[in-house]
Design an enzyme around this catalytic site. Structure first.
Site, PDB file in Angstrom:
ATOM      1  N   ARG A  99       0.861  -1.190   0.000  1.00 49.47           N
ATOM      2  CA  ARG A  99       0.000   0.000   0.000  1.00 49.47           C
ATOM      3  C   ARG A  99       0.893   1.234   0.000  1.00 49.47           C
ATOM      4  NH1 ARG A  99      -1.005   2.690   4.511  1.00 49.47           N
ATOM      5  NH2 ARG A  99      -0.907   0.915   5.920  1.00 49.47           N
ATOM      6  N   TYR A 116       5.022   5.656  10.764  1.00 48.87           N
ATOM      7  CA  TYR A 116       5.365   4.263  11.079  1.00 48.87           C
ATOM      8  C   TYR A 116       6.134   3.530   9.986  1.00 48.87           C
ATOM      9  CZ  TYR A 116       0.968   3.591   8.455  1.00 48.87           C
ATOM     10  OH  TYR A 116      -0.028   3.636   7.504  1.00 48.87           O
ATOM     11  N   HIS A 137      -3.205   4.314   4.884  1.00 44.82           N
ATOM     12  CA  HIS A 137      -4.257   3.316   5.097  1.00 44.82           C
ATOM     13  C   HIS A 137      -5.605   3.880   4.662  1.00 44.82           C
ATOM     14  CE1 HIS A 137      -6.595   0.149   6.973  1.00 44.82           C
ATOM     15  NE2 HIS A 137      -7.280   1.068   7.627  1.00 44.82           N
TER      16      HIS A 137
END
Length: 382
Positions: A268, A281, A272
């Protein structure tokens, strides 16, 4: 307490299972550098091979345009599939017209391949209540609650088995959903009853902000199929031909009452959802590494090698899909606004007394505050 020698002795005997015995390999047709095994190319004619490219461009364009709409406040939170185009298109292209697709929101092009108009998916992300009904007309569903739809997929597949249908039910979910109990229940149920179900996991490396390595001690998700007693396929999710091949095989097995778990290994590249900040992150180096494996660039290299790129007008395709999106957006803008009563009345065949009271209270509230809610259409009382 067992000694090291006891452990070693067991390892050499039947009945001991080790992670080290399981392969990490993924099925692949086209390598990241564009090289490929000609004997492994699926049986698609030239038109079919070029058509896959157009669908991937549509997927990427739809995601990019929807993110821009969200930034302008024209749709709600959106989950982009940018970087997963080969996984989404390759799998969707292999499904039949009568198959059911029950997903989690990152399968736009697969849904379009099932006949869903772009307008209807825009309406869904705008929160229009009718959108759920529109999706259902095409045997589609989006479950935002992570993993919750897997038991439903098995239920749909059970209905297909009882009615002796030739169709299959395809569950789309992410690696994060694979950590939920509902996914275990759904897959185990399908295995126990030999149901025509394909469980297609897009392992895009992150469950929101939790990396795959932190979610499980398993080396792969496909290996879990062994524990469920079903077939498992691990495929390079950035190779559209490999995904198409894998999904075709999975669909064939499922139609024979042999459920399949497919792990499509992809990435991805966007957040998200539009509410997420992935820089918190993951490192830029990781993102850059996966950009080098871009599924559209890889497939373009394949088409050039096959002498098919001359049949592809990339600029014309991009212009065409943007015009298609523009038309869908205009149609979504023209869709009539729902009346506030829809929130209360569409859930039950007969409105329960407590909801009837709430509706009356809300109508009174609207009457008292017309300046704030004059844009909301309302039915006459009574």
């Amino acid at each position: 307490m067992a000694s090291d020698s006891t452990v070693e002795r067991l390892r050499d005997r039947p009945g001991y299972y080790s992670q080290d015995d399981l392969p990490l390999d993924s099925y692949q047709v086209v390598a990241p550098d564009g090289s490929y095994d000609a004997d492994a190319v699926p049986e698609l004619d030239g038109e079919g091979l070029t058509d896959l490219y157009r669908w991937m461009v549509l997927e990427r364009t739809f995601d990019e345009r929807m993110v821009k709409l969200q930034r302008r406040g024209e749709v709600g939170t959106y989950g982009s599939g940018r970087g997963q185009e080969a996984s989404i298109v390759g799998s969707g292209y292999a499904l039949g017209d009568d198959d059911w697709l029950l997903g989690m929101g990152r399968e736009a092009a697969a849904m379009f391949l099932q006949g869903l108009p772009l307008r209807d998916l825009i309406l869904f992300w705008r929160g229009v209540p009718d959108a759920g009904k529109l999706l259902a007309q095409h045997d589609l569903m989006i479950a935002i609650s992570i993993g919750s739809h897997l038991p439903l997929v098995s239920g749909v597949a059970w209905g297909m088995e009882l009615s002796e249908s030739d169709a299959v039910a395809a569950a789309y979910f992410g690696d994060g959903a694979s950590s939920t109990g509902a996914v275990h229940e759904g897959i185990n149920f399908a295995s126990a009853l030999d149901l025509p179900a394909v469980f297609f996991c897009q392992n895009n490396q992150y469950a929101i902000s939790t990396s795959f390595e932190k979610q499980t001690g398993a080396r792969t998700l496909a290996q879990r199929a062994i524990g469920y007693g079903i077939e498992g396929i691990r495929v390079d999710g950035n190779d559209v031909l490999a995904v198409y091949d894998a999904m075709q095989a999975a669909r064939r097995l499922a139609s024979e009452g042999k459920p399949v778990l497919v792990e499509s290994v992809t990435y991805r590249r966007d957040a998200h959802t539009t509410s997420d900040d992935p820089t918190r992150y993951r490192e830029e180096e990781e993102v850059a590494e996966w950009e080098e494996r871009d599924p559209l660039d890889r497939y373009e290299a394949f088409l050039r090698s096959e002498g098919l790129w001359d049949d592809v007008d990339a600029d014309a395709i991009e212009e065409e899909v943007n015009e298609e999106f523009d038309a869908a957006l205009d149609a979504a803008d023209d869709y009539p606004e729902d009346e506030v009563e829809t929130v209360f009345e569409d859930l039950y065949a007969e409105l329960p007394p407590y909801l009837a009271r709430q509706l009356d209270e809300f109508r009174t509230f609207l009457d008292e505050h017309p300046e704030a809610y004059d844009h909301i259409e309302r039915r006459p009382k009574g």
